[in-house]
Design a protein around this motif. Structure first.
Motif, mmCIF file in Angstrom:
data_model
loop_
_atom_site.group_PDB
_atom_site.id
_atom_site.type_symbol
_atom_site.label_atom_id
_atom_site.label_comp_id
_atom_site.label_asym_id
_atom_site.label_seq_id
_atom_site.Cartn_x
_atom_site.Cartn_y
_atom_site.Cartn_z
ATOM 1 N N VAL A 1 0.644 -1.013 -0.223
ATOM 2 C CA VAL A 1 0.273 -0.304 -0.146
ATOM 3 C C VAL A 1 1.241 1.113 -0.119
ATOM 4 C CG1 VAL A 1 -1.800 0.942 0.935
ATOM 5 C CG2 VAL A 1 -1.849 -0.751 1.248
ATOM 6 N N ARG B 1 -0.800 2.555 -5.104
ATOM 7 C CA ARG B 1 -1.305 1.195 -4.745
ATOM 8 C C ARG B 1 -2.285 1.099 -3.671
ATOM 9 N NH1 ARG B 1 -0.816 -3.351 -7.475
ATOM 10 N NH2 ARG B 1 1.385 -3.894 -8.127
ATOM 11 N N PRO C 1 -5.361 -0.349 -1.057
ATOM 12 C CA PRO C 1 -6.402 -1.992 -0.698
ATOM 13 C C PRO C 1 -7.557 -1.344 -1.419
ATOM 14 C CG PRO C 1 -5.853 -0.445 1.236
ATOM 15 C CD PRO C 1 -5.370 0.289 0.190
ATOM 16 N N SER D 1 -2.637 -6.023 3.290
ATOM 17 C CA SER D 1 -2.637 -5.135 2.034
ATOM 18 C C SER D 1 -3.944 -4.445 2.529
ATOM 19 C CB SER D 1 -2.888 -6.359 1.156
ATOM 20 O OG SER D 1 -3.838 -6.670 1.311
ATOM 21 N N THR E 1 -4.479 -5.846 -4.492
ATOM 22 C CA THR E 1 -4.400 -4.034 -3.685
ATOM 23 C C THR E 1 -4.816 -3.447 -5.814
ATOM 24 O OG1 THR E 1 -2.044 -3.756 -4.846
ATOM 25 C CG2 THR E 1 -2.652 -3.844 -2.737
#
Lengths: 432, 432
Positions: B106, B125, B127, B152, B418
């Protein structure tokens, strides 16, 4: 045979027709996957040349569609989308040349390493295979979609509108001739029958034959495709975009970003549909914004506090509940005064479509909170929502704007039309 | 009220129960998305500690499941999957510590640039949000899946088997307590009711509430989920993997790679289920391979040519049509002699499941043709099919192996849980 029996038999026949096209596309995709960039770029340039050379033939076919649409009483705005001209064909051909100029995503090594045991590992980009595109009246989509899918090594099944059937048939005939003359399978680009809604269903449920379905069009088309599909689908383009004007926004910036977001083009998915204004700036912002929006011909559907601050204007009407969820695609804008940034974020979470959300602020903490908490394909700070676009993002061209989270989110260019494959190279490697 | 009416009312109630859990998960996901790596890693370590500390309580619950399964006459192989021991709990806890040690996907900036107009663009990125995991009897999946989704930044809805209900409830109670004690929402990890098949349907059709569904289990479970789902789903793990022995293969390497691919573990999706042998090496390869496979307890289901070359063996039986499509997950192997590499590629295209396909060869041209033309998540040259695994690939852990092309293909680690978000930073940028 009874009428029901006949209808069922016709249904089976249509299904078989769509699936047979998909099988041919699948075979073609096997060849396309191995085509070099040189081959694909030459193909696209030759297609561009052929479209321009055969303009007369395309326009004749298009005139039949336009005449039929006029006869059916189709509104002029839709006729305008349907109509081709020599200039528009030149534009479509230029689009193909642009795509030819873009890097080829196929073969890119995305990741790679040597494992501790000496096994060499590469993750490489490969085409998806067969893409199904379901779209509405614009015949230019036929060529645009073909260009992007071919360049990324995919075969394409095009399911356009029956209103554009003659135009699409003429365009695909040109593309197929060029494929043949380049030694590539003509089945790489095929039209799916467009007279029966059921052909969409047969296309989007052809699991194992079609690798991805991309609907391009209005919200109705998109949800019909996504709900029926068993083939993986990518949702595109529904945009209920917001502009949030924070307490600490620069007044001028806020008004300009809002007017650009709303009024630059109202019919596109990245246009703003709602403005949310922090109460601390509302009394200064609202009257100015309403004036500028009125100059741009925009009608504001305001909540009570917004309407009170707006003063008397024929461009301001009270909002109803439906306004908060509306994707107007017109010169209308929903507007509300909020008590806080969290309230704005909550409103967006409830009503947004996950496309593009913008904040106008000078406060770095507000910007940070907004970008961290708002869940959308694009989140803008002090920038118009109109920037969410493959061309603007430097992708060169786009097949659509994904509003879903899997595979691709936001503008989708050529790499988004590929998948990957892991290659491992060993010397008789065994797993202990 | 009629029985039908009652059933319908119960159905609505179950649907509402699943959707209410999803709404709570959605809310929790908003918090988790903002959690730092430090917080998440501390959480996972604390969960590992708590699972070990509360072993007695977990084992008591597990014993109830095991006793009920025995009473229902469940085969011992399935009881073994269901049963927990103190050692297994330590193993599960270690799995959480491994995930804690992996990089946090993340916040990673995937792409970024400054556009010609000065607009700063970042693709980061984030979730996915809420993941639904549908799985079968093993209670360790409950903890593994929770660890990967939490790390994640996702909330997770777990729909396990009713046979493991007591175990899963005890495990989730431990995880929820640790979430609470770390100031994170306990609703981040929730069990979905498991007594009614309909709860799977309610979970996988909760569009807008659940962001992705991942089935983990046999082919039946996977296709049931994928066919019902309107939430995007990721197909995992069905493996009809092939080993193709080329004319120019080293005999020893070919036999060893085949035996490792088939017999290392027969119950896993990356195990080979079919061997294809080029006719020019078949007379030397087949007798040796059959002997080694027999030593490993493998029964070969051969086509006519293969059977003729195999000689008399109680481990060789004639293949029937169904063998080419079988994912045995047992000590069985389909076997055929082919006339050429293209015939092998065609066979794989027809019968393969797109998981892992291997070639054994010394000819660089064969290797190139096989890797270019075979369409699968992993294509191996001179390496066992058993390598297709998140751990082997260096991902640290995997949530499953995707056999579909969209979003993720092959082993899925943390980054595959993600999505991304485009952030744009302007200074009042307007689009012309």
């Amino acid at each position: 045979m009874s009428t029901v029996g006949t209808a069922a038999a016709q249904g089976d026949q249509l299904r078989e027709q769509v699936h047979a096209a998909a099988r041919r596309a699948r075979h073609a995709a096997g060849e396309l996957a191995l085509a070099t960039r040189e081959t694909k770029d030459a193909l696209l340039h030759a297609m561009a040349d052929a479209l321009v050379e055969r303009t007369a033939e395309i326009l004749t076919a298009n005139e039949r569609d336009v005449a039929a649409a006029r006869e059916a009483g189709t509104p002029e705005s839709m006729i305008d989308r349907l109509a081709l001209t020599a200039d528009r064909i030149v534009g479509v051909a230029e689009g193909l040349r642009t795509v030819a100029g873009l890097p080829d995503p196929v073969g890119e090594v995305v990741r790679g390493s040597v494992l501790p045991n000496g096994l060499r590992l590469q993750q490489v980009r490969v085409p998806l295979g067969v893409a199904g595109i379901v779209y509405e009246g614009r015949p230019n989509v036929t060529v645009d979609a073909a260009g992007l899918t071919l360049k990324s090594g995919n075969a394409v099944l095009l399911r356009g509108s029956s209103s554009a059937e003659n135009s699409n048939t003429a365009l695909v005939a040109v593309l197929a001739d060029v494929l043949r003359s380049h030694g590539l399978p003509a089945d790489s680009v095929q039209l799916v029958p467009c007279h029966d809604r059921a052909s969409v269903r047969h296309l989007v449920t052809a699991r194992g034959l079609v690798d991805v379905v991309i609907p391009r069009g209005g919200a109705g088309l998109i949800s019909a495709v996504v709900e029926q599909a068993t083939v993986p689908a990518i949702e595109t383009g529904v945009g209920n975009c917001h502009v949030y004007v924070d307490a600490d926004a620069e007044l001028d910036t806020a008004v300009r970003v809002l007017v650009n977001s709303k009024a630059r083009r109202t019919s596109v998915c990245n246009a703003a549909e709602t403005v949310l204004v922090h109460r601390d700036i509302a009394d200064r912002f609202v009257p100015v914004a309403v004036g500028e929006l009125a100059d741009a011909g925009v009608t504001v559907h305001g909540d009570q506090r917004f309407v009170e601050l707006a003063g008397d204007s024929s461009y301001v009407v009270p909002a109803i509940d439906e306004d908060w969820d509306a994707e107007y695609l017109s010169s209308d804008l929903a507007a509300a005064v909020v008590d806080s940034l969290p309230e704005a974020i909550e409103h967006i979470a409830t009503h947004g479509s996950g496309h593009t959300e913008a904040i106008v602020t000078t406060d770095v903490r507000s910007a940070r909170q907004f970008t961290a908490r708002v869940d959308a394909a694009a989140v803008n700070v002090n920038a118009s929502t109109a920037f969410t676009d493959g061309g603007e993002f430097g992708m060169g061209a786009e097949i659509g704007i994904s509003t879903q989270k899997l595979h691709a989110r936001g503008p989708m260019g050529l790499p988004e039309l590929t998948t990957t494959k892991w290659l491992t190279f060993g010397d008789g490697h065994l797993r202990p």
